[in-house]
Write a protein that holds these residues in place. Structure first.
Motif, PDB file in Angstrom:
ATOM      1  N   GLU A 134      39.881  36.749  27.917  1.00 37.00           N
ATOM      2  CA  GLU A 134      39.644  36.770  29.353  1.00 37.00           C
ATOM      3  C   GLU A 134      40.256  35.541  30.025  1.00 37.00           C
ATOM      4  O   GLU A 134      40.309  34.460  29.437  1.00 37.00           O
ATOM      5  N   HIS A 135      40.703  35.732  31.262  1.00 38.68           N
ATOM      6  CA  HIS A 135      41.312  34.660  32.044  1.00 38.68           C
ATOM      7  C   HIS A 135      40.300  33.513  32.194  1.00 38.68           C
ATOM      8  O   HIS A 135      39.189  33.709  32.677  1.00 38.68           O
TER       9      HIS A 135
ATOM     10  N   THR B  40      42.643  36.145  45.973  1.00 44.20           N
ATOM     11  CA  THR B  40      42.236  36.613  44.631  1.00 44.20           C
ATOM     12  C   THR B  40      41.932  35.370  43.802  1.00 44.20           C
ATOM     13  O   THR B  40      42.643  35.049  42.852  1.00 44.20           O
ATOM     14  N   GLN B  41      40.871  34.692  44.177  1.00 37.28           N
ATOM     15  CA  GLN B  41      40.594  33.371  43.602  1.00 37.28           C
ATOM     16  C   GLN B  41      40.398  33.422  42.086  1.00 37.28           C
ATOM     17  O   GLN B  41      40.715  32.454  41.387  1.00 37.28           O
ATOM     18  N   TRP B  42      39.879  34.532  41.575  1.00 36.55           N
ATOM     19  CA  TRP B  42      39.679  34.667  40.130  1.00 36.55           C
ATOM     20  C   TRP B  42      40.989  34.630  39.366  1.00 36.55           C
ATOM     21  O   TRP B  42      41.013  34.341  38.175  1.00 36.55           O
ATOM     22  N   ASP B  43      42.102  34.902  40.049  1.00 39.74           N
ATOM     23  CA  ASP B  43      43.413  34.927  39.407  1.00 39.74           C
ATOM     24  C   ASP B  43      44.194  33.645  39.678  1.00 39.74           C
ATOM     25  O   ASP B  43      45.383  33.562  39.383  1.00 39.74           O
ATOM     26  N   SER B  44      43.545  32.638  40.252  1.00 38.48           N
ATOM     27  CA  SER B  44      44.222  31.354  40.435  1.00 38.48           C
ATOM     28  C   SER B  44      44.643  30.816  39.066  1.00 38.48           C
ATOM     29  O   SER B  44      43.937  30.979  38.079  1.00 38.48           O
ATOM     30  N   ARG B  45      45.804  30.159  39.019  1.00 38.09           N
ATOM     31  CA  ARG B  45      46.381  29.722  37.743  1.00 38.09           C
ATOM     32  C   ARG B  45      46.284  28.204  37.586  1.00 38.09           C
ATOM     33  O   ARG B  45      45.942  27.480  38.523  1.00 38.09           O
ATOM     34  N   TYR B  46      46.625  27.761  36.381  1.00 37.34           N
ATOM     35  CA  TYR B  46      46.576  26.339  36.043  1.00 37.34           C
ATOM     36  C   TYR B  46      47.974  25.834  35.745  1.00 37.34           C
ATOM     37  O   TYR B  46      48.716  26.454  34.980  1.00 37.34           O
TER      38      TYR B  46
ATOM     39  N   GLY C 234      34.728  24.030  35.192  1.00 41.76           N
ATOM     40  CA  GLY C 234      35.356  24.351  36.464  1.00 41.76           C
ATOM     41  C   GLY C 234      34.681  25.520  37.146  1.00 41.76           C
ATOM     42  O   GLY C 234      33.774  26.161  36.595  1.00 41.76           O
ATOM     43  N   GLU C 235      35.130  25.790  38.360  1.00 44.43           N
ATOM     44  CA  GLU C 235      34.570  26.895  39.135  1.00 44.43           C
ATOM     45  C   GLU C 235      34.880  28.229  38.454  1.00 44.43           C
ATOM     46  O   GLU C 235      36.037  28.529  38.160  1.00 44.43           O
ATOM     47  N   ALA C 236      33.840  29.023  38.205  1.00 51.93           N
ATOM     48  CA  ALA C 236      34.012  30.365  37.647  1.00 51.93           C
ATOM     49  C   ALA C 236      33.996  31.348  38.814  1.00 51.93           C
ATOM     50  O   ALA C 236      32.949  31.575  39.428  1.00 51.93           O
ATOM     51  N   ARG C 237      35.154  31.903  39.112  1.00 55.79           N
ATOM     52  CA  ARG C 237      35.308  32.722  40.317  1.00 55.79           C
ATOM     53  C   ARG C 237      35.654  34.175  39.977  1.00 55.79           C
ATOM     54  O   ARG C 237      36.511  34.789  40.620  1.00 55.79           O
ATOM     55  N   ARG C 238      35.014  34.716  38.964  1.00 55.09           N
ATOM     56  CA  ARG C 238      35.273  36.102  38.588  1.00 55.09           C
ATOM     57  C   ARG C 238      35.042  37.039  39.774  1.00 55.09           C
ATOM     58  O   ARG C 238      34.146  36.832  40.595  1.00 55.09           O
ATOM     59  N   ALA C 239      35.841  38.105  39.810  1.00 56.85           N
ATOM     60  CA  ALA C 239      35.747  39.053  40.921  1.00 56.85           C
ATOM     61  C   ALA C 239      34.404  39.761  40.954  1.00 56.85           C
ATOM     62  O   ALA C 239      33.940  40.173  42.026  1.00 56.85           O
ATOM     63  N   ASP C 240      33.755  39.914  39.786  1.00 53.83           N
ATOM     64  CA  ASP C 240      32.488  40.642  39.731  1.00 53.83           C
ATOM     65  C   ASP C 240      31.266  39.713  39.757  1.00 53.83           C
ATOM     66  O   ASP C 240      30.156  40.135  39.431  1.00 53.83           O
ATOM     67  N   ASN C 241      31.443  38.462  40.149  1.00 55.67           N
ATOM     68  CA  ASN C 241      30.301  37.549  40.251  1.00 55.67           C
ATOM     69  C   ASN C 241      29.274  38.055  41.263  1.00 55.67           C
ATOM     70  O   ASN C 241      29.628  38.642  42.297  1.00 55.67           O
TER      71      ASN C 241
ATOM     72  N   VAL D 112      44.563  23.794  23.780  1.00 58.08           N
ATOM     73  CA  VAL D 112      45.340  25.014  23.987  1.00 58.08           C
ATOM     74  C   VAL D 112      44.459  26.249  23.819  1.00 58.08           C
ATOM     75  O   VAL D 112      44.434  27.134  24.675  1.00 58.08           O
ATOM     76  N   HIS D 113      43.748  26.309  22.710  1.00 54.09           N
ATOM     77  CA  HIS D 113      42.897  27.446  22.411  1.00 54.09           C
ATOM     78  C   HIS D 113      41.469  27.110  22.819  1.00 54.09           C
ATOM     79  O   HIS D 113      40.870  26.178  22.276  1.00 54.09           O
ATOM     80  N   TRP D 114      40.927  27.890  23.750  1.00 52.44           N
ATOM     81  CA  TRP D 114      39.641  27.574  24.353  1.00 52.44           C
ATOM     82  C   TRP D 114      38.605  28.644  24.045  1.00 52.44           C
ATOM     83  O   TRP D 114      38.849  29.828  24.235  1.00 52.44           O
ATOM     84  N   LYS D 115      37.442  28.186  23.596  1.00 49.54           N
ATOM     85  CA  LYS D 115      36.306  29.059  23.322  1.00 49.54           C
ATOM     86  C   LYS D 115      35.361  29.045  24.514  1.00 49.54           C
ATOM     87  O   LYS D 115      34.931  27.990  24.965  1.00 49.54           O
ATOM     88  N   SER D 116      35.057  30.211  25.032  1.00 52.24           N
ATOM     89  CA  SER D 116      34.133  30.290  26.157  1.00 52.24           C
ATOM     90  C   SER D 116      32.722  29.955  25.701  1.00 52.24           C
ATOM     91  O   SER D 116      32.219  30.498  24.718  1.00 52.24           O
TER      92      SER D 116
END
Length: 333
Positions: free
Chosen positions: A36-37, A287-293, A56-63, A79-83
């Motif tokens: 997941e993004h 589409t804040q949930w799709d903001s990139r880094y 960071g801010e969690a801005r999922r579309a279904d929040n 690089v590899h991130w565990k939620s």
């Protein structure tokens, strides 16, 4: 026909090989261990032992719009991130009404008390409250418990940043619109309050970030243009208290910092090299949930700082060395 098949196979295999080699792709979709993004916008990172924690801010579309969320991710290689789920799930804490704001969460670890202290920009929909909120937890992944909100040093505070000096001293960075600048301020002994003005930098900038590198402090900020990107700038000083140099562009101004806004500078110290990573957000307000880094190693030293044109790159977390990835194609912006 065989040549076509070989070409198609290469197009499929090369990206997979690059990912396995710990490639960071600025502006690309960055996925966590669940595919997941990553939702850590306007974020900050702390290191505990061998592990890094990214908030960071969690801005999922279904929040659920009744709440604001702070995401937490864990990594040993950046690089590899565990939620680790939501470090904070908060309903309107100060009766601010609909569209209340929680932005730019930053976490400090209080070693003596073994507690984690989160600061964030707390505001109403009109950005008139201009406070910081404070929450605490006994574990890095939370859940964090909301404590209070206040104006640091009695001043309006909107965008905030964090800086932890080489000796472990924590600082809060905050932008104050009426004074047309931003502050670097010291925290109380328990980290739950802002008690000392270290420096006021008289320049109307937000997205403040600071790093200490080879005897100099470098500060980066973004102009006050809302969601729209602009040419980020930097200044230097021998001490946090200043005096600070004039601000200069960190990238060609026509690129508007390659469509991004600063949030932090992360120093990675290895056995052979020290790499300073420019961490920034490419905001997508609709589409804040799709903001990139946009993460990219800085060219830094002797009072100069420059953000190279972003491209895929790899990082050796042990040696601190970085290099461009095997695929030299430029990232589209």
């Amino acid at each position: 026909m065989n040549r076509i098949r070989i070409t198609m196979l290469c197009l499929l295999v090369v990206p997979a090989l690059l990912f396995s080699q710990n490639v960071i792709t600025p502006g690309g979709v960055w996925s966590d261990d669940k595919g997941e993004h990553i939702q850590a916008h306007g974020g900050g990172i702390i290191k505990l032992g061998k592990k890094y924690y990214w908030y960071g801010e969690a801005r999922r579309a279904d929040n659920d719009t009744s709440y604001r969320y702070v995401g937490c991710y864990e990594s040993e290689d950046l690089v590899h991130w565990k939620s680790r789920g939501h470090a904070l799930k908060l309903s309107d804490p100060e009766q601010l009404g609909q569209r209340w704001v929680l932005e730019r969460p930053k976490v400090f670890y209080h070693k003596k008390n073994r507690t984690y202290v989160m600061y964030f920009h707390l505001d109403d929909a009109r950005y008139k409250l201009a406070r910081v909120g404070v929450a605490v937890s006994k574990t890095p992944q939370g859940p964090f418990k909301y404590l209070k909100s206040f104006r640091p040093l009695g001043l309006e505070s909107r965008d905030i940043g964090q800086f932890i000096d080489d000796d472990g001293t924590p600082y809060l960075i905050f932008e104050s619109r009426p004074t047309k600048g931003f502050y670097i301020a010291g925290l109380s002994d328990d980290y739950l309050d802002v008690v000392k003005e270290v420096c006021f930098i008289r320049s109307p900038l937000e997205g403040g970030a600071v790093v200490h590198y080879k005897g100099l402090y470098y500060a980066i900020g973004s102009a006050l243009t809302g969601w729209n990107p602009n040419p980020n700038k930097y200044a230097t000083a021998k001490t946090l208290a200043g005096p600070w140099s004039e601000f200069k562009d960190i990238a060609p101004p026509e690129t508007n910092t390659y469509g991004s806004q600063s949030t932090m500078m992360l120093k990675v110290e290895g056995t052979k090299a020290v790499t300073v990573i420019f961490m920034a957000d490419q905001w997508k307000p609709k589409t804040q949930w799709d903001s990139r880094y946009l993460w990219m190693p800085l060219q830094i030293g002797e009072g100069r700082l420059w953000l190279p044109e972003p491209q895929p790159w790899t990082l050796n977390i042990k040696t601190g060395e970085w290099k461009p990835a095997g695929d030299q194609r430029k990232v589209p912006f």
